[in-house]
Write a protein that holds these residues in place. Structure first.
Motif, PDB file in Angstrom:
ATOM      1  N   ASN A 161     -13.259  12.735  -2.920  1.00 30.15           N
ATOM      2  CA  ASN A 161     -12.712  11.788  -1.947  1.00 30.15           C
ATOM      3  C   ASN A 161     -13.691  10.666  -1.692  1.00 30.15           C
ATOM      4  OD1 ASN A 161     -10.188  12.785  -1.427  1.00 30.15           O
ATOM      5  ND2 ASN A 161     -10.846  14.068   0.267  1.00 30.15           N
ATOM      6  N   GLY A 162     -13.173   9.440  -1.683  1.00 28.68           N
ATOM      7  CA  GLY A 162     -14.003   8.287  -1.385  1.00 28.68           C
ATOM      8  C   GLY A 162     -14.803   7.766  -2.545  1.00 28.68           C
ATOM      9  N   GLU A 183       0.837  -1.206   0.000  1.00 33.28           N
ATOM     10  CA  GLU A 183       0.000   0.000   0.000  1.00 33.28           C
ATOM     11  C   GLU A 183       0.871   1.256   0.000  1.00 33.28           C
ATOM     12  OE1 GLU A 183      -3.025  -0.050  -0.725  1.00 33.28           O
ATOM     13  OE2 GLU A 183      -3.847  -1.949  -0.030  1.00 33.28           O
ATOM     14  N   ARG A 221      -3.095   5.374   0.767  1.00 33.73           N
ATOM     15  CA  ARG A 221      -2.495   5.756   2.053  1.00 33.73           C
ATOM     16  C   ARG A 221      -3.447   5.409   3.193  1.00 33.73           C
ATOM     17  NH1 ARG A 221      -2.095   9.977   5.740  1.00 33.73           N
ATOM     18  NH2 ARG A 221       0.000  10.234   6.591  1.00 33.73           N
ATOM     19  N   THR A 222      -4.728   5.629   2.981  1.00 34.76           N
ATOM     20  CA  THR A 222      -5.719   5.261   3.991  1.00 34.76           C
ATOM     21  C   THR A 222      -5.694   3.759   4.242  1.00 34.76           C
ATOM     22  OG1 THR A 222      -7.114   7.136   3.397  1.00 34.76           O
ATOM     23  CG2 THR A 222      -8.190   5.331   4.557  1.00 34.76           C
ATOM     24  N   HIS A 223      -5.562   2.978   3.173  1.00 39.16           N
ATOM     25  CA  HIS A 223      -5.459   1.522   3.335  1.00 39.16           C
ATOM     26  C   HIS A 223      -4.239   1.169   4.180  1.00 39.16           C
ATOM     27  CE1 HIS A 223      -7.701   0.895  -0.748  1.00 39.16           C
ATOM     28  NE2 HIS A 223      -8.494   1.378   0.192  1.00 39.16           N
ATOM     29  N   THR A 257       0.772   4.107  -2.875  1.00 37.59           N
ATOM     30  CA  THR A 257       0.604   5.533  -2.596  1.00 37.59           C
ATOM     31  C   THR A 257       1.603   6.365  -3.382  1.00 37.59           C
ATOM     32  OG1 THR A 257      -0.227   5.099  -0.372  1.00 37.59           O
ATOM     33  CG2 THR A 257       0.695   7.265  -0.755  1.00 37.59           C
ATOM     34  N   LEU A 265      -2.699   3.018   6.378  1.00 32.92           N
ATOM     35  CA  LEU A 265      -2.920   3.416   7.768  1.00 32.92           C
ATOM     36  C   LEU A 265      -3.876   2.467   8.481  1.00 32.92           C
ATOM     37  CD1 LEU A 265      -3.107   7.289   7.353  1.00 32.92           C
ATOM     38  CD2 LEU A 265      -1.187   5.930   8.235  1.00 32.92           C
ATOM     39  N   THR A 266      -4.871   1.962   7.771  1.00 30.13           N
ATOM     40  CA  THR A 266      -5.798   0.989   8.359  1.00 30.13           C
ATOM     41  C   THR A 266      -5.051  -0.269   8.772  1.00 30.13           C
ATOM     42  OG1 THR A 266      -7.644   1.838   7.049  1.00 30.13           O
ATOM     43  CG2 THR A 266      -7.860  -0.413   7.896  1.00 30.13           C
ATOM     44  N   GLU A 301      -4.225   8.944  -2.146  1.00 27.86           N
ATOM     45  CA  GLU A 301      -4.718   9.176  -0.787  1.00 27.86           C
ATOM     46  C   GLU A 301      -5.499   7.973  -0.273  1.00 27.86           C
ATOM     47  OE1 GLU A 301      -6.879  12.902  -0.699  1.00 27.86           O
ATOM     48  OE2 GLU A 301      -5.141  14.002  -1.470  1.00 27.86           O
ATOM     49  N   GLU A 302      -6.272   7.340  -1.158  1.00 22.46           N
ATOM     50  CA  GLU A 302      -7.025   6.157  -0.757  1.00 22.46           C
ATOM     51  C   GLU A 302      -6.079   5.020  -0.372  1.00 22.46           C
ATOM     52  OE1 GLU A 302      -9.946   3.133  -3.036  1.00 22.46           O
ATOM     53  OE2 GLU A 302     -10.577   5.234  -3.075  1.00 22.46           O
TER      54      GLU A 302
END
Length: 168
Positions: free
Chosen positions: A162-163, A17, A51-53, A21, A55-56, A48-49
């Motif tokens: 976003n999203g 991931e 990066r969210t993955h 990113t 971080l999750t 950004e998505e």
């Protein structure tokens, strides 16, 4: 405490991931420099998505008292070719990521059913991500070298929020 092999697997996914990113950010910068600002925006939001993955996965691992091992990310290219070639690379990368999650799921379901849930969520999301990028690739193929069609598609991709990753 999380089992060592599960920790290693999650760290591998975190690294994938992390690479995703930076890859999509590099692609975004490239397409922006080529004046495909909508496609650049789409890729920046995709970065950004990812990066969210990442971080999750980090939060999941630390929440299980695991150790996160962030590795260096290889330098990314600065030229990705035409918009079609760029998004073909995105599709190849998404398929690579899906394959990693599929392998992780096949392994993890036998050793850690709790972690299976989070891996399954990512696998489910990969279905949508591949489908969106495949639609973009197909539409870029239809546009060919028609600059009006490319600019229209660029404008459409620039509407992504976003999203959400509209592809048609």
């Amino acid at each position: 405490m999380v089992r060592e092999e599960v920790q290693q697997l999650i760290n591998n996914l975190i690294q994938i991931e992390h690479i995703s990113t930076t890859l999509y950010l590099a692609m975004s910068a490239y397409l922006d420099s080529e004046n495909y600002t909508g496609m650049a925006k789409w890729l920046r939001l995709q970065s950004e998505e990812e990066r969210t993955h990442m971080l999750t996965l980090i939060d999941y691992l630390t929440g299980k008292n695991g150790v996160v091992k962030l590795s260096d990310v290889p330098a990314q290219p600065t030229d990705f070719g035409t918009p079609l070639e760029t998004f073909q690379k995105v599709l190849e990368h998404e398929q690579y990521v899906t394959n990693w999650y599929r392998q992780a799921y096949d392994y993890i379901k036998q050793v850690d059913p709790q972690t299976t849930v989070i891996i399954q969520d990512f696998l489910r999301e990969q279905i949508d991500e591949e489908a969106q990028v495949l639609t973009i690739v197909d539409r870029l193929k239809l546009a060919g070298e028609n600059s009006s069609a490319l600019l229209l598609l660029d404008q459409e991709l620039g509407q992504r929020q976003n999203g959400a990753a509209p592809a048609g």
